[in-house]
Design a protein around this motif. Sequence first.
Motif, short mmCIF file in Angstrom:
data_model
loop_
_atom_site.label_atom_id
_atom_site.label_comp_id
_atom_site.label_asym_id
_atom_site.label_seq_id
_atom_site.Cartn_x
_atom_site.Cartn_y
_atom_site.Cartn_z
N CYS A 174 -22.50 15.99 -10.43
CA CYS A 174 -23.52 16.88 -9.90
C CYS A 174 -24.58 17.19 -10.95
O CYS A 174 -24.31 17.20 -12.15
N THR A 175 -25.80 17.45 -10.48
CA THR A 175 -26.91 17.76 -11.39
C THR A 175 -27.41 19.19 -11.17
O THR A 175 -27.07 20.09 -11.92
N ALA A 176 -28.18 19.42 -10.13
CA ALA A 176 -28.87 20.71 -9.98
C ALA A 176 -27.94 21.87 -9.67
O ALA A 176 -28.03 22.93 -10.28
N MET A 177 -27.05 21.69 -8.70
CA MET A 177 -26.20 22.81 -8.28
C MET A 177 -25.27 23.28 -9.38
O MET A 177 -24.77 24.41 -9.34
N VAL A 178 -25.03 22.44 -10.39
CA VAL A 178 -24.19 22.84 -11.52
C VAL A 178 -24.73 24.10 -12.19
O VAL A 178 -23.97 24.97 -12.62
N PHE A 179 -26.07 24.22 -12.28
CA PHE A 179 -26.65 25.41 -12.91
C PHE A 179 -26.31 26.67 -12.11
O PHE A 179 -26.11 27.74 -12.68
N VAL A 180 -26.25 26.53 -10.79
CA VAL A 180 -25.86 27.66 -9.94
C VAL A 180 -24.42 28.05 -10.20
O VAL A 180 -24.10 29.21 -10.43
N TRP A 181 -23.52 27.05 -10.17
CA TRP A 181 -22.10 27.35 -10.39
C TRP A 181 -21.88 27.94 -11.78
O TRP A 181 -21.05 28.85 -11.96
N SER A 182 -22.59 27.43 -12.77
CA SER A 182 -22.43 27.93 -14.13
C SER A 182 -22.86 29.39 -14.23
O SER A 182 -22.18 30.21 -14.87
N GLN A 183 -23.96 29.74 -13.58
CA GLN A 183 -24.40 31.13 -13.59
C GLN A 183 -23.38 32.04 -12.93
O GLN A 183 -23.12 33.15 -13.40
N LEU A 184 -22.81 31.59 -11.83
CA LEU A 184 -21.86 32.41 -11.09
C LEU A 184 -20.58 32.68 -11.87
O LEU A 184 -19.92 33.69 -11.64
N CYS A 185 -20.20 31.79 -12.78
CA CYS A 185 -18.98 32.02 -13.57
C CYS A 185 -19.31 32.43 -15.00
O CYS A 185 -18.46 32.34 -15.89
N LYS A 186 -20.56 32.89 -15.22
CA LYS A 186 -21.01 33.36 -16.53
C LYS A 186 -20.81 32.29 -17.60
O LYS A 186 -20.36 32.56 -18.72
N GLY A 187 -21.13 31.07 -17.24
CA GLY A 187 -20.97 29.95 -18.16
C GLY A 187 -22.04 29.91 -19.23
O GLY A 187 -23.13 30.48 -19.06
#
Length: 349
Positions: free
Chosen positions: A135-148
Amino acid sequence: MRDNNPKPAIGFFERYLTVWVLLCIVAGILAGRALPAVFQGIARLEVAQVNLPVGVLIWVMIIPMLVKIDFGALAQVKSQWRGIGVTLAINWLVKPFSMALLGAVFIRHVFVAWLPPEQLDSYIAGLILLAAAPCTAMVFVWSQLCKGDPYFTLSQVALNDTIMIVAFAPLVALLLGLASITVPWDTLMVSVGLYIVVPVILAQVLRKWLLAGGVAAFERAAAKLGPYSIAALLLTLVLLFAFQGEAITSQPLVIAMLAVPILIQVLFNSGLAYWLNRQLGVPHCVAGPSSLIGASNFFELAVATAISLFGFQSGAALATVVGVLIEVPVMLLVVAIVNRSQHWYEAKA
């Protein structure tokens, strides 16, 4: 590139992506039944086996996502080498092969009695395509949601995209060959050029031009481009389901059966990546996005490649669309698990 101001982690369109996909299924099926001649005409608009309307939509889909990628972040890879190593191993050595195995088990054995025999190979091919591109773009969303860690996420995505340019075609060809599926090498290479190499180049040129106006202007432009990407994806799905409508209405459980191996591979790969990071002493802010990057897929590329290789009406195209359908709810489940298990994760340290 990234400021410290809090931003919405997931946009309106992305949050309800599953709902939009379901609506596209209904709209596509109804449109295909009502206007069959129109969609047959769209299907004939091809050059070198590439459908021109879909080709344009795919570029609108992919380029706004690739604009966010800073390949200069590759210099940061060495600072989190353990998390990077785990994600690379899952993305390129585990996920594609585990999906090929799960596809063979469920499509050729568990569900074989309820699936059309002429589409079995095509379903497996679609599952392989879905798992072969990280994955490319949505990874940034998931990372933000888990405080990555945003810098880890950025460097990992940049590295994955770099590898994908040279590894996607050989990996897909290998796995299709192992599954005894004929590999159309010419079409595969055209797909890689059209849907990876050219969009990456165009996106980086556009990124440089937007950044010339300053970081704030770039962030605003990137945010405005996002909805166009989702809209292009949804319109592509309407076209797909306009052609898939008859097959779906005659066998409505096909989508549910295709979702099973996808769901299992997401949970397996994210869990394995999370556990490996914990064993290696990787910080939770890196382990979270590492496991999410290892589990999610570049479904836009998978859809595009499936259409190019096997056609609108193929089981491969349908299988990749199922990946779109369950992406958001399944990944939100993984995010919730990562967040709620932080105390357990850090107890080892």
